[in-house]
Motif scaffolding. Structure first.
Motif, short mmCIF file in Angstrom:
data_model
loop_
_atom_site.label_atom_id
_atom_site.label_comp_id
_atom_site.label_asym_id
_atom_site.label_seq_id
_atom_site.Cartn_x
_atom_site.Cartn_y
_atom_site.Cartn_z
N THR A 34 0.83 -1.21 0.00
CA THR A 34 0.00 0.00 0.00
C THR A 34 0.87 1.25 0.00
O THR A 34 0.58 2.23 -0.71
CB THR A 34 -0.93 -0.01 1.23
OG1 THR A 34 -1.73 -1.20 1.21
CG2 THR A 34 -1.84 1.21 1.22
N PHE A 37 2.42 1.73 -3.42
CA PHE A 37 1.40 2.19 -4.37
C PHE A 37 1.10 3.67 -4.17
O PHE A 37 0.98 4.44 -5.12
CB PHE A 37 0.12 1.37 -4.18
CG PHE A 37 -1.04 1.86 -5.02
CD1 PHE A 37 -1.12 1.54 -6.36
CD2 PHE A 37 -2.04 2.65 -4.46
CE1 PHE A 37 -2.19 1.99 -7.14
CE2 PHE A 37 -3.11 3.10 -5.22
CZ PHE A 37 -3.18 2.77 -6.57
N TYR A 57 5.35 1.18 -8.68
CA TYR A 57 4.23 0.27 -8.90
C TYR A 57 4.70 -1.18 -8.99
O TYR A 57 4.08 -2.10 -8.44
CB TYR A 57 3.48 0.65 -10.18
CG TYR A 57 2.64 1.90 -10.05
CD1 TYR A 57 1.99 2.22 -8.87
CD2 TYR A 57 2.49 2.77 -11.14
CE1 TYR A 57 1.22 3.38 -8.76
CE2 TYR A 57 1.73 3.93 -11.04
CZ TYR A 57 1.11 4.22 -9.85
OH TYR A 57 0.35 5.37 -9.75
N ASP A 102 -3.71 0.23 -12.66
CA ASP A 102 -4.84 -0.63 -12.34
C ASP A 102 -4.37 -1.97 -11.76
O ASP A 102 -4.96 -2.50 -10.81
CB ASP A 102 -5.69 -0.88 -13.58
CG ASP A 102 -6.35 0.39 -14.10
OD1 ASP A 102 -6.51 1.32 -13.29
OD2 ASP A 102 -6.67 0.45 -15.30
N LEU A 105 -3.26 -1.39 -8.25
CA LEU A 105 -4.44 -1.22 -7.40
C LEU A 105 -5.04 -2.58 -7.05
O LEU A 105 -5.43 -2.83 -5.90
CB LEU A 105 -5.47 -0.35 -8.11
CG LEU A 105 -6.79 -0.13 -7.35
CD1 LEU A 105 -6.55 0.58 -6.03
CD2 LEU A 105 -7.78 0.66 -8.22
N PRO A 602 -10.45 -0.73 -12.59
CA PRO A 602 -10.41 -0.36 -11.17
C PRO A 602 -11.74 -0.61 -10.45
O PRO A 602 -11.75 -1.04 -9.29
CB PRO A 602 -10.07 1.14 -11.20
CG PRO A 602 -9.40 1.35 -12.52
CD PRO A 602 -10.07 0.41 -13.46
#
Length: 631
Positions: A34, A37, A57, A102, A105, A602
């Motif tokens: 997290t 990101f 990422y 994406d 995520l 997403p």
């Protein structure tokens, strides 16, 4: 996407301390993913170099995806298609078409979901097994000369004498032989107040001595203490899987293979029809994500394990998730009498000689001698009455006990039999037993037992929950059974039953479509308990055979736990059903959206992982104390 519970139980109660969420690797890796990101998103928003955000990422991919990816590859080596591997593959596919944001995520939400599941599993495990932390590692043992030695509690054996000083934890299950004190045994029995202990009273390993000093003779080996048996029950409960869960896991493999085939088709067919690679791959990746059965897999076991944990905290040990499912479907409840609806500690109220051959004291002394080797509550009451009256309890030989009928032994030159009396003997509510000497009736002893204070309320609540009348199945005489039934509000009374008669009564009821929960405590209840839809034993007064046969154990012998247990099991079943509906609804809606419209990746990720988190948290609600008290 399921976190396992370590069900290994050591040979003695172990030191299992509650750990924080940060001790779990899933939580640490999810937090790292997290953070990476977030840094990547900030770098992109700040207009930094594209390679920096890409690097962050990709680091997020590694932190959040390596563990599930490795587990998925290991499963694939065993020819098992794991949904974890599918999620990681979908994220890599998204990066391959330039959708690295994406994909990252997806990794973050997927890792967070796994971390929450791990926390939930750990919390449930800690809640169920927390009682093991109370067991002491050492004990003070007295040798034959009275010299104290500190030994490991694991090596204690039957017959060892322990010295328990004020404030110390008791090292083993045993009987007090000297001293008096109050003992806090809330961890074992759930009793809020310390229990008075004096010679002859039982104490349990892990309980805390009060202000007095006790000498205790160990009567169970360390591996067979109450707390160790609880640990074994916990292991069985954690290792078992409910029928619903087994069905889901059976379908999961076929579903996953079909989902992969559909994903490939969703990629290949549009390409053959002239669609561009990027849009076809994006739709296929989105489909694979939203169609994954993560939420379905997580729908069943968290609610059931949370319920087992909640019941354990309130003095009821449920042996498996399968048992909890059975409890949710109980339609009828049957009770044993002595030791279950009553305290199981009858008192002698009358001695009536039938001829001039024996005085009342002589008759009682003979009966006590014959009953002395017996463990039956009536026998213990007769022996206790004789000793309270200062009578000699002579040794007996050739002792034979027949369940449901009585005992026979030779006392001196006489053969003494103590057994059930004719139903017409005695007053209403009393339990008369006939004493025969050399085959000739010599007198009648009358004993009484009292119902548990919570019995009336428990019977009424069980009637309200099941919608049927509870039954009383007892080997006692009809008069005593009727008196108890009147006192507790039971209408269906079946008295004078032998063990095989109880078994027949349960089977006959179930042959007519009933699902019977039998509550008992004695050896003579075990055959019927084995045949019942689900069996519950009284933990403190229950025989070893009854405890082994039972599906659940009430550790503090509190009947009010029964309706709370049934209500909790039914609520758990409703939560499982609701979870399955929620999970299926999310899958259907998201898949349909992706196939007939354009579902953004997403949003698909958020919907899929959100449903997984939602069903997990919904199941954890059953850990709360409020879930136990609702009926």
């Amino acid at each position: 996407m399921t976190a396992g519970i370590d069900t290994r139980i050591p040979s003695r109660p172990a030191r299992l301390r509650r750990s924080s969420a940060w001790s779990l690797p899933e939580v640490r890796w999810a937090a790292l993913a997290t953070g990476l990101f977030g840094l990547g998103a900030l770098a992109a928003l700040a207009g930094g170099p594209s390679w920096l955000s890409w690097a962050l990422y990709l680091a997020c991919y590694a932190a959040g995806g390596w563990e599930p990816g490795l587990a998925g590859l290991k499963a694939l080596r065993d020819k098992v298609l794991d949904v974890d591997l599918l999620m990681v593959a979908a994220a890599i596919g998204a990066a391959g078409i330039g959708q690295v944001f994406d994909g990252a995520l997806l990794i973050v939400i997927f890792a967070t979901s796994g971390a929450l599941e791990a926390v939930a599993t750990k919390r449930t495990e800690d809640s169920v097994r927390g009682l093991l932390d109370v067991a002491p590692e050492t004990a003070v043992r007295l040798d034959e000369s009275g010299v104290e030695e500190v030994v490991a509690a694991a090596v204690l054996d039957v017959g060892d004498i322990l010295m328990i000083r004020p404030g110390e934890r008791i090292g083993g299950d045993g009987i007090v032989i000297d001293g008096a004190s109050e003992v806090d045994q809330a961890h074992i029995t759930g009793e809020p107040l310390p229990a008075d202990k004096k010679p002859g009273e039982e104490v349990f390993a892990g309980t805390v001595n009060g202000t007095g000093t006790l000498r205790v003779r160990v009567h169970r080996p360390a591996a067979d203490t109450v707390i160790a048996r609880m640990a074994a029950l916990v292991a069985e409960a954690s290792a078992s899987k409910a029928k619903t869960q087994l069905f889901i896991e059976k379908v999961e493999q076929r579903y996953s293979v079909g989902m992969v085939a559909a994903t490939v088709a969703l990629l290949v067919i549009p390409l053959l029809l002239g669609d561009d690679l990027r849009s076809a791959l994006l739709r296929a990746m989105t489909f694979m994500i939203v169609a994954s059965p993560c939420a379905l897999v997580l729908s069943t076991m968290p609610p059931l394990l949370a319920s087992i944990a909640n019941a354990g905290r309130h003095g009821v040990l449920v042996k498996s998730a399968v048992v909890l499912e059975k409890l949710a479907t109980v339609t009828h409840v049957a009770f044993d009498k002595t030791g279950t609806l009553t305290h199981g500690a009858p008192r002698l109220t009358r001695v009536d000689s039938l001829n001039d051959g024996f005085s009342d004291d002589e008759l009682l002394s003979l009966a006590a001698a014959a009953e002395n080797p017996s463990e039956h509550p009536l026998g213990r009451a007769i022996v206790a009455a004789a000793r309270q009256n200062g009578l000699t309890v002579r040794p007996a030989i050739e002792f034979v006990a027949t369940p449901g009928q009585g005992v026979r032994a030779r006392v001196g030159a006489d053969v003494v039999e103590v057994g059930a009396a004719d139903a017409t003997v005695g007053e209403l509510g009393d339990t008369p037993v006939v004493v025969r000497v050399n085959g000739v009736p010599a007198g009648v002893l009358t004993l009484t037992d009292h119902p548990r204070a919570e019995a009336v309320g428990a019977v009424a609540r069980l009637r309200a929950i099941t919608g049927t009348e509870p039954m009383l199945l007892t080997g006692d005489n009809p008069r005593a059974a009727t008196r108890l039934a009147d006192d507790t509000g039971i209408v269906d009374v079946r008295a004078g039953l032998l063990p095989e008669d109880k078994l027949t009564a349960v089977r006959d009821h179930q042959d007519s479509g009933a699902r019977v929960m039998l509550v008992g405590d004695g050896i003579n209840d075990a055959p019927a308990m084995a045949a019942a839809h689900v069996a519950v034993a009284m933990g403190r007064s229950g025989s070893d055979l009854a405890l082994e046969t039972a599906d659940a154990v009430i550790t503090r012998d509190d009947l009010s736990a029964l309706p709370a247990l049934l209500a909790l099991a039914r609520r758990a079943r409703r939560v499982v059903a609701a979870n399955l509906v929620i999970a299926a609804m999310f899958i259907v809606v998201l898949v349909t959206w992706d196939l007939v419209g354009h579902l953004p990746l997403p949003l698909g990720v958020a919907g899929h992982e959100g449903s997984t988190i939602l069903v997990g948290l919904n199941g954890l609600r059953l850990l709360r104390s409020r879930a136990w008290s609702r009926t």
